[in-house]
Design an enzyme around this catalytic site. Sequence first.
Site, PDB file in Angstrom:
ATOM      1  N   ASN A  80       0.868  -1.175   0.000  1.00  0.00           N
ATOM      2  CA  ASN A  80       0.000   0.000   0.000  1.00  0.00           C
ATOM      3  C   ASN A  80       0.906   1.225   0.000  1.00  0.00           C
ATOM      4  OD1 ASN A  80      -1.812   2.028   0.439  1.00  0.00           O
ATOM      5  ND2 ASN A  80      -2.706   1.154   2.294  1.00  0.00           N
ATOM      6  N   ARG A 100      -2.713  -2.189  -3.296  1.00  0.00           N
ATOM      7  CA  ARG A 100      -3.898  -1.359  -3.102  1.00  0.00           C
ATOM      8  C   ARG A 100      -3.814  -0.185  -4.058  1.00  0.00           C
ATOM      9  NH1 ARG A 100      -5.259   3.075   1.330  1.00  0.00           N
ATOM     10  NH2 ARG A 100      -7.380   3.433   0.638  1.00  0.00           N
ATOM     11  N   HIS A 148     -13.257   2.987  -0.013  1.00  0.00           N
ATOM     12  CA  HIS A 148     -13.255   1.986   1.075  1.00  0.00           C
ATOM     13  C   HIS A 148     -13.880   0.668   0.620  1.00  0.00           C
ATOM     14  CE1 HIS A 148     -13.428   5.440   4.276  1.00  0.00           C
ATOM     15  NE2 HIS A 148     -12.173   5.037   4.114  1.00  0.00           N
ATOM     16  N   ARG A 193     -12.194  15.710   7.540  1.00  0.00           N
ATOM     17  CA  ARG A 193     -12.991  16.033   6.345  1.00  0.00           C
ATOM     18  C   ARG A 193     -14.422  16.372   6.739  1.00  0.00           C
ATOM     19  NH1 ARG A 193     -11.516  10.745   2.975  1.00  0.00           N
ATOM     20  NH2 ARG A 193      -9.902  10.365   4.519  1.00  0.00           N
ATOM     21  N   GLU A 244      -8.442  -5.102   5.489  1.00  0.00           N
ATOM     22  CA  GLU A 244      -8.287  -4.826   4.058  1.00  0.00           C
ATOM     23  C   GLU A 244      -7.114  -5.599   3.461  1.00  0.00           C
ATOM     24  OE1 GLU A 244      -9.426  -0.370   3.305  1.00  0.00           O
ATOM     25  OE2 GLU A 244      -8.993  -0.633   5.410  1.00  0.00           O
TER      26      GLU A 244
END
Length: 396
Positions: free
Chosen positions: A7, A86, A175, A236, A380
């Site tokens: 990743n 990823r 996601h 955010r 993940e």
Amino acid sequence: MDILVLNCGSSSLKFAVIDTGEGEVLLSGLAERLAGPEALVSWRRGDAEKERRAIAGGDHAAAMKVVVEVLREHGLQDELRGVGHRVVHGGERFKASVVIDESVVAEIEKCVPLAPLHNPANLVGIRAGRAMLGELTEVAVFDTAFHQAMPKHAYLYPVPYELYSEHGVRRYGFHGTSHRFVARRAAKILGKPLEETALITAHLGNGCSAAAVLGGRSIDTTMGLTPLEGLVMGTRSGDVDPALHGFLKDQLGWDVERTTKVLNKESGLLGISGKSNDMRTLEEAAAAGDERAVLAIEVFCYRLAKAIGALAVPLGRIDALVFTGGIGENSAPIRAKVLGHLGVLGFALDPERNDGLARGSQGPVTQDGSSTALVVPTNEEWMIALDTAELVEATS
Ligand code: AMP
């Protein structure tokens, strides 16, 4: 099967060797501050002490070289069967994970305008991986792919159609790897085939999104063209009035870049509380009487509950609401608050189950006979490794 999962961020590279059988992490590590004087690779083999190797000035390629050395030193390299990368944005082109070849690299490049910070870093990781481990099958696993099943009425914005058809302006969702993983696990917990389940999955970490997953396919989600849309997150804002950019330009003289930065980096939990983007810190501050921390948590939970209510519409029924991510897995108070807003959907909290769930464990937090809410830890890396193993088998 042992798979290396990579990743890659703009100045970092996370890596893990996963045994796909039970998802065991055989070795995991992080290369960080890449291309700077303090560039460093650190890793841990199972439960052993963390080890470190400085690579002053080293870039992603230098870090990959160290990763391969470390794998060799730990006797893991010969066992590796594939590499899973990823990748944040696969646009409309990628609806599932794929074996990487030149044409896939070119398509990921075409998606750079959609994820200008992330996709270039992912490509650097892919190139570094191919240079060092070229003989292994490499697979790209996209954050967006799972949501490509959304129907058009769910992903179109009500703006001039040409912005979609000519410029790709639509909702993509993110996601996806996490939503897909927890949906599979939830189906197992419910004892139902995934194809027969109607789930709302809520991934609540530093970034937050929820998805409506029907029969194992995402049919709507809260994030959009970018990961800024939807729920309140650590820094955010999630949804705001789209006229905000114009208002702040007129009132404060802020240009687009400044407002965009504020909405991405200085809003959400941090913006409201003025204190922290970290839920644990805010829970402590709220308990000590900090009013802005209380408010940040209230807005977070209220907006999340409203979004869950909205996602019930395309599903028609809810077999389970699934909490995952750092907040969803670990914060009993947040789960309790959110479920407190959702009596209308038949959810009734079981405080003992909710408070008693051990860290890292899965299970229901609602009363028997009420609508079901589950905690399911996400993984993940394991999902990426599983996809990679499937494609390695299919192509060997
Ligand atoms: P993630 O991005 O999935 O690692 O999640 C990070 C978020 O999870 C941060 O806001 C953390 O404060 C939050 N978190 C982790 N553990 C807890 C906890 N025990 N209680 C509340 N929030 C937590």
